[in-house]
Design an enzyme around this catalytic site. Structure first.
Site, PDB file in Angstrom:
ATOM      1  N   ASP A 158       0.858  -1.196   0.000  1.00  0.00           N
ATOM      2  CA  ASP A 158       0.000   0.000   0.000  1.00  0.00           C
ATOM      3  C   ASP A 158       0.891   1.242   0.000  1.00  0.00           C
ATOM      4  OD1 ASP A 158      -3.227   0.550   1.040  1.00  0.00           O
ATOM      5  OD2 ASP A 158      -1.780   2.210   1.069  1.00  0.00           O
ATOM      6  N   THR A 211      -1.467   6.552   0.789  1.00  0.00           N
ATOM      7  CA  THR A 211      -1.955   7.884   0.450  1.00  0.00           C
ATOM      8  C   THR A 211      -2.789   8.364   1.634  1.00  0.00           C
ATOM      9  OG1 THR A 211      -4.077   7.112  -0.427  1.00  0.00           O
ATOM     10  CG2 THR A 211      -2.190   7.115  -1.965  1.00  0.00           C
ATOM     11  N   THR A 258     -15.685  -1.434  -9.780  1.00  0.00           N
ATOM     12  CA  THR A 258     -16.886  -0.751  -9.290  1.00  0.00           C
ATOM     13  C   THR A 258     -18.029  -0.809 -10.297  1.00  0.00           C
ATOM     14  OG1 THR A 258     -17.732   1.478  -8.838  1.00  0.00           O
ATOM     15  CG2 THR A 258     -15.764   1.362 -10.158  1.00  0.00           C
ATOM     16  N   ASP A 259     -19.256  -0.664  -9.794  1.00  0.00           N
ATOM     17  CA  ASP A 259     -20.417  -0.584 -10.698  1.00  0.00           C
ATOM     18  C   ASP A 259     -20.442   0.741 -11.463  1.00  0.00           C
ATOM     19  OD1 ASP A 259     -21.103   1.124  -8.578  1.00  0.00           O
ATOM     20  OD2 ASP A 259     -23.054   0.198  -8.187  1.00  0.00           O
ATOM     21  N   GLU A 260     -19.633   1.724 -11.012  1.00  0.00           N
ATOM     22  CA  GLU A 260     -19.713   3.051 -11.631  1.00  0.00           C
ATOM     23  C   GLU A 260     -19.221   3.039 -13.075  1.00  0.00           C
ATOM     24  OE1 GLU A 260     -18.684   6.321  -9.042  1.00  0.00           O
ATOM     25  OE2 GLU A 260     -19.021   5.090  -7.270  1.00  0.00           O
ATOM     26  N   TYR A 289     -13.069   9.318 -12.030  1.00  0.00           N
ATOM     27  CA  TYR A 289     -12.883   8.085 -11.247  1.00  0.00           C
ATOM     28  C   TYR A 289     -13.377   6.876 -12.033  1.00  0.00           C
ATOM     29  CZ  TYR A 289     -14.103   4.349  -7.976  1.00  0.00           C
ATOM     30  OH  TYR A 289     -14.252   3.115  -7.371  1.00  0.00           O
ATOM     31  N   LYS A 305     -11.279   3.680 -13.664  1.00  0.00           N
ATOM     32  CA  LYS A 305     -11.539   2.281 -13.281  1.00  0.00           C
ATOM     33  C   LYS A 305     -11.939   1.469 -14.515  1.00  0.00           C
ATOM     34  CE  LYS A 305     -11.553   0.540  -9.754  1.00  0.00           C
ATOM     35  NZ  LYS A 305     -10.467  -0.123  -8.949  1.00  0.00           N
ATOM     36  N   ASN A 333     -21.822   0.393  -4.069  1.00  0.00           N
ATOM     37  CA  ASN A 333     -21.293   1.195  -2.953  1.00  0.00           C
ATOM     38  C   ASN A 333     -21.188   0.368  -1.672  1.00  0.00           C
ATOM     39  OD1 ASN A 333     -22.316   3.293  -4.857  1.00  0.00           O
ATOM     40  ND2 ASN A 333     -21.665   4.664  -3.221  1.00  0.00           N
ATOM     41  N   PRO A 370     -24.143  17.515   4.728  1.00  0.00           N
ATOM     42  CA  PRO A 370     -24.329  18.064   3.382  1.00  0.00           C
ATOM     43  C   PRO A 370     -24.906  17.038   2.405  1.00  0.00           C
ATOM     44  CG  PRO A 370     -22.009  17.552   3.768  1.00  0.00           C
ATOM     45  CD  PRO A 370     -22.739  17.188   5.029  1.00  0.00           C
ATOM     46  N   TYR A 414     -26.089  16.444  -1.387  1.00  0.00           N
ATOM     47  CA  TYR A 414     -25.925  17.071  -2.701  1.00  0.00           C
ATOM     48  C   TYR A 414     -27.256  17.122  -3.453  1.00  0.00           C
ATOM     49  CZ  TYR A 414     -20.873  15.947  -2.167  1.00  0.00           C
ATOM     50  OH  TYR A 414     -19.575  15.834  -1.738  1.00  0.00           O
ATOM     51  N   ARG A 464     -28.155   4.888  -4.772  1.00  0.00           N
ATOM     52  CA  ARG A 464     -27.001   3.992  -4.760  1.00  0.00           C
ATOM     53  C   ARG A 464     -27.478   2.640  -4.224  1.00  0.00           C
ATOM     54  NH1 ARG A 464     -25.727   7.520  -7.505  1.00  0.00           N
ATOM     55  NH2 ARG A 464     -23.851   8.821  -7.500  1.00  0.00           N
TER      56      ARG A 464
HETATM   57  P1  NAD Z   1      -9.739   3.592  -0.344  1.00  0.00           P
HETATM   58  O1  NAD Z   1      -9.542   4.903  -1.035  1.00  0.00           O
HETATM   59  O2  NAD Z   1     -10.317   3.574   1.029  1.00  0.00           O
HETATM   60  O3  NAD Z   1      -8.349   2.811  -0.265  1.00  0.00           O
HETATM   61  C1  NAD Z   1      -7.460   2.737  -1.335  1.00  0.00           C
HETATM   62  C2  NAD Z   1      -6.129   2.223  -0.791  1.00  0.00           C
HETATM   63  O4  NAD Z   1      -5.218   2.113  -1.910  1.00  0.00           O
HETATM   64  C3  NAD Z   1      -5.478   3.157   0.222  1.00  0.00           C
HETATM   65  O5  NAD Z   1      -4.975   2.406   1.306  1.00  0.00           O
HETATM   66  C4  NAD Z   1      -4.347   3.804  -0.562  1.00  0.00           C
HETATM   67  O6  NAD Z   1      -3.235   4.163   0.262  1.00  0.00           O
HETATM   68  C5  NAD Z   1      -3.982   2.700  -1.528  1.00  0.00           C
HETATM   69  N1  NAD Z   1      -3.344   3.194  -2.764  1.00  0.00           N
HETATM   70  C6  NAD Z   1      -3.709   4.264  -3.510  1.00  0.00           C
HETATM   71  N2  NAD Z   1      -2.868   4.410  -4.542  1.00  0.00           N
HETATM   72  C7  NAD Z   1      -1.964   3.392  -4.469  1.00  0.00           C
HETATM   73  C8  NAD Z   1      -0.866   2.984  -5.247  1.00  0.00           C
HETATM   74  N3  NAD Z   1      -0.506   3.687  -6.347  1.00  0.00           N
HETATM   75  N4  NAD Z   1      -0.150   1.900  -4.880  1.00  0.00           N
HETATM   76  C9  NAD Z   1      -0.492   1.191  -3.755  1.00  0.00           C
HETATM   77  N5  NAD Z   1      -1.525   1.542  -2.960  1.00  0.00           N
HETATM   78  C10 NAD Z   1      -2.260   2.626  -3.327  1.00  0.00           C
HETATM   79  O7  NAD Z   1     -10.628   2.728  -1.341  1.00  0.00           O
HETATM   80  P2  NAD Z   1     -11.692   1.582  -1.026  1.00  0.00           P
HETATM   81  O8  NAD Z   1     -13.008   2.215  -0.821  1.00  0.00           O
HETATM   82  O9  NAD Z   1     -11.138   0.683  -0.015  1.00  0.00           O
HETATM   83  O10 NAD Z   1     -11.734   0.847  -2.443  1.00  0.00           O
HETATM   84  C11 NAD Z   1     -10.865  -0.239  -2.734  1.00  0.00           C
HETATM   85  C12 NAD Z   1     -11.128  -0.711  -4.160  1.00  0.00           C
HETATM   86  O11 NAD Z   1     -12.502  -1.091  -4.287  1.00  0.00           O
HETATM   87  C13 NAD Z   1     -10.888   0.370  -5.215  1.00  0.00           C
HETATM   88  O12 NAD Z   1     -10.283  -0.235  -6.315  1.00  0.00           O
HETATM   89  C14 NAD Z   1     -12.275   0.871  -5.552  1.00  0.00           C
HETATM   90  O13 NAD Z   1     -12.338   1.332  -6.881  1.00  0.00           O
HETATM   91  C15 NAD Z   1     -13.096  -0.393  -5.369  1.00  0.00           C
HETATM   92  N6  NAD Z   1     -14.511  -0.188  -5.012  1.00  0.00           N
HETATM   93  C16 NAD Z   1     -14.836   0.620  -3.957  1.00  0.00           C
HETATM   94  C17 NAD Z   1     -16.189   0.753  -3.608  1.00  0.00           C
HETATM   95  C18 NAD Z   1     -16.614   1.603  -2.428  1.00  0.00           C
HETATM   96  O14 NAD Z   1     -17.818   1.782  -2.207  1.00  0.00           O
HETATM   97  N7  NAD Z   1     -15.684   2.115  -1.604  1.00  0.00           N
HETATM   98  C19 NAD Z   1     -17.176   0.080  -4.334  1.00  0.00           C
HETATM   99  C20 NAD Z   1     -16.774  -0.739  -5.403  1.00  0.00           C
HETATM  100  C21 NAD Z   1     -15.442  -0.864  -5.715  1.00  0.00           C
HETATM  101  P1  TYD Z   2     -19.932   8.709  -2.170  1.00  0.00           P
HETATM  102  O1  TYD Z   2     -19.953   8.087  -0.816  1.00  0.00           O
HETATM  103  O2  TYD Z   2     -18.919   9.759  -2.482  1.00  0.00           O
HETATM  104  O3  TYD Z   2     -19.852   7.499  -3.216  1.00  0.00           O
HETATM  105  P2  TYD Z   2     -20.033   7.509  -4.847  1.00  0.00           P
HETATM  106  O4  TYD Z   2     -19.970   8.895  -5.329  1.00  0.00           O
HETATM  107  O5  TYD Z   2     -18.873   6.687  -5.284  1.00  0.00           O
HETATM  108  O6  TYD Z   2     -21.367   6.851  -5.096  1.00  0.00           O
HETATM  109  O7  TYD Z   2     -21.365   9.319  -2.452  1.00  0.00           O
HETATM  110  C1  TYD Z   2     -22.538   8.527  -2.369  1.00  0.00           C
HETATM  111  C2  TYD Z   2     -23.703   9.392  -2.757  1.00  0.00           C
HETATM  112  O8  TYD Z   2     -23.870  10.400  -1.764  1.00  0.00           O
HETATM  113  C3  TYD Z   2     -23.485  10.132  -4.064  1.00  0.00           C
HETATM  114  O9  TYD Z   2     -24.731  10.199  -4.763  1.00  0.00           O
HETATM  115  C4  TYD Z   2     -23.038  11.512  -3.641  1.00  0.00           C
HETATM  116  C5  TYD Z   2     -23.764  11.716  -2.326  1.00  0.00           C
HETATM  117  N1  TYD Z   2     -23.074  12.550  -1.323  1.00  0.00           N
HETATM  118  C6  TYD Z   2     -23.770  13.591  -0.698  1.00  0.00           C
HETATM  119  O10 TYD Z   2     -24.959  13.842  -0.971  1.00  0.00           O
HETATM  120  N2  TYD Z   2     -23.104  14.330   0.235  1.00  0.00           N
HETATM  121  C7  TYD Z   2     -21.792  14.114   0.555  1.00  0.00           C
HETATM  122  O11 TYD Z   2     -21.221  14.843   1.409  1.00  0.00           O
HETATM  123  C8  TYD Z   2     -21.106  13.031  -0.086  1.00  0.00           C
HETATM  124  C9  TYD Z   2     -19.660  12.748   0.242  1.00  0.00           C
HETATM  125  C10 TYD Z   2     -21.794  12.274  -1.019  1.00  0.00           C
END
Ligand code: NAD
Ligand code: TYD
Length: 356
Positions: free
Chosen positions: A31, A34, A132-134, A158, A162, A187, A213, A215, A222
């Site tokens: 890792d 960041t 991700t589904d996005e 983003y 991906k 999500n 907040p 939006y 989601r």
């Molecule tokens: P996060 O941002 O919490 O964590 C990302 C981690 O990757 C951090 O620990 C960061 O230090 C590390 N990282 C970033 N750049 C790096 C690099 N160049 N080399 C090595 N490490 C690096 O993200 P998350 O929410 O845990 O998501 C993890 C994965 O799952 C991502 O690929 C994301 O696209 C995917 N994902 C997330 C969600 C969600 O809802 N959070 C949903 C679907 C898929």
């Molecule tokens: P987020 O958790 O950033 O995930 P993603 O954008 O990857 O779906 O946001 C989830 C939803 O919530 C998205 O529709 C944006 C909204 N949102 C708010 O309304 N307020 C906030 O402060 C944040 C961070 C997100």
């Protein structure tokens, strides 16, 4: 052993903790640390010899190759990414670098390593890419949920980055025969989530007496999955997924954002009422919408259920209760994230293996 990338982030850390809770197969955790990487989250594994943490970048091909050759993993699970849509709008460059260039360099190092394995180890090896589904874009209210056959239509830097990484992973299977698996998940929410994303932000802001907040009109939808269920799905895909296949992962939990925020407020009213006795929802504040805000995501998770027998264990109601309870039980973790003190955890508390 397995190599996990991004295992100090939200989902990766939950995955590593769950993995080592269920079995003894060691994990090498690469890792970059960041702002989203938090070793304090992994404090319970600090003295655990089954967890080898390495600070490094997936885009550093030489470092990744050295790790692969030293530890000889049977699988790589790639969580490492820049993951926050709002940050991708204000500064997309890091997303291109890590999500696209980083995935490419990681794939190159893995391809070389895979090429040197004997036949038995080749047959067992897997590269699992967490996505991700996005990537599928935004759905209208009446459209069916995303299946693995949906066209890619990413709308944010983003999701575009991906999507590019998913295409590279696919190409390394078709061109080089790398045994890849790709998961596209909805999500996530749950413990250890950095409070810049919707659910943890609402919890910590509510408790701090700050505005919540929302939006735009708050009616964006989601499809929410408890992080422990995402981790169990990844374990299942790693175990039984067919190389070259894509699996959508979701919890069949479509909800508009305002409903999520109201649920968090109600739980906090019950579990930790405001000192003035007023409801937390009084703190809700509608703010300017996110540019290009996707209206609706929804995952059709029937393939993973049909082929691999995976179903989520949590409903939204059980998962969100566990999540709120975790934040209430871990004020120190929250305070360190908010103050930035978690950034110095690595120096003060953790012995980090040197990859060089
Ligand atoms: P996060 O941002 O919490 O964590 C990302 C981690 O990757 C951090 O620990 C960061 O230090 C590390 N990282 C970033 N750049 C790096 C690099 N160049 N080399 C090595 N490490 C690096 O993200 P998350 O929410 O845990 O998501 C993890 C994965 O799952 C991502 O690929 C994301 O696209 C995917 N994902 C997330 C969600 C969600 O809802 N959070 C949903 C679907 C898929
Ligand atoms: P987020 O958790 O950033 O995930 P993603 O954008 O990857 O779906 O946001 C989830 C939803 O919530 C998205 O529709 C944006 C909204 N949102 C708010 O309304 N307020 C906030 O402060 C944040 C961070 C997100």
């Amino acid at each position: 052993m397995i190599l996990v990338t991004g295992g100090a982030g939200f989902i990766g850390a939950n995955f590593v903790i769950d993995w080592l809770g269920a079995q003894d197969e060691p994990v090498v955790n690469l890792d970059k640390l960041t702002y989203a990487g938090n070793l304090e989250t992994l404090a319970s594994l600090q003295d655990d010899p089954r967890h080898i943490f390495v600070k490094g970048d997936i885009a550093d091909g030489a470092q990744v190759s050295e790790l692969l050759n030293r530890y000889r993993p049977r699988a790589v699970v790639n969580f490492a990414a820049e993951s926050h849509v709002d940050r991708s709008i204000s500064s997309p460059e890091d997303f291109i670098q890590t999500n696209i260039v980083g995935t490419f360099r990681l794939l190159e190092a893995v391809r070389e390593y895979f090429g040197g394995l004997d036949a038995a180890n080749k047959a067992a090896f897997r590269f699992l890419h967490v996505s991700t589904d996005e990537v599928y874009g935004s759905l209208r209210a009446t459209e069916p949920a995303f299946t693995e056959g949906n066209a890619y239509q990413p709308n944010s830097p983003y999701s575009a980055s991906k999507a590019a990484s998913d295409h590279l992973v696919r190409a390394y299977h078709h061109t080089y025969g790398l045994p890849v698996l790709t998961t596209n998940c909805s999500n996530n929410y749950g413990p250890r989530h950095f409070p810049e994303k919707l659910i943890p932000l609402m919890i910590v802001n509510a408790l701090a007496g700050k505005p919540l907040p929302v939006y735009g009109d708050g009616m964006q939808v989601r499809d929410w999955l408890y992080v422990g269920d995402h981790c169990s799905a990844i374990r299942r895909v790693l175990e039984a997924g067919r190389p070259g296949e894509v699996y959508n992962i979701g919890g069949w939990n479509e909800k508009p954002n305002i409903e999520i925020v109201n649920s968090v407020c109600s739980l906090l009213d019950e579990l930790q009422p405001r000192p003035d006795g007023k409801p937390y929802r009084e703190q809700i504040s509608y703010v300017k919408d996110r540019p290009g805000h996707d209206r609706r995501y929804a995952i059709d998770a029937s393939k993973i259920q049909r082929e691999l027998g995976w179903v989520p264990a949590e409903t939204f109601e059980t998962g969100i209760r566990k999540t709120v309870q975790w934040y209430l039980a871990n004020p120190g973790w929250v305070a360190h994230v908010q103050s930035g003190a978690y950034r110095s955890w690595i120096d003060s508390h953790y012995a980090v293996a040197d990859a060089a």
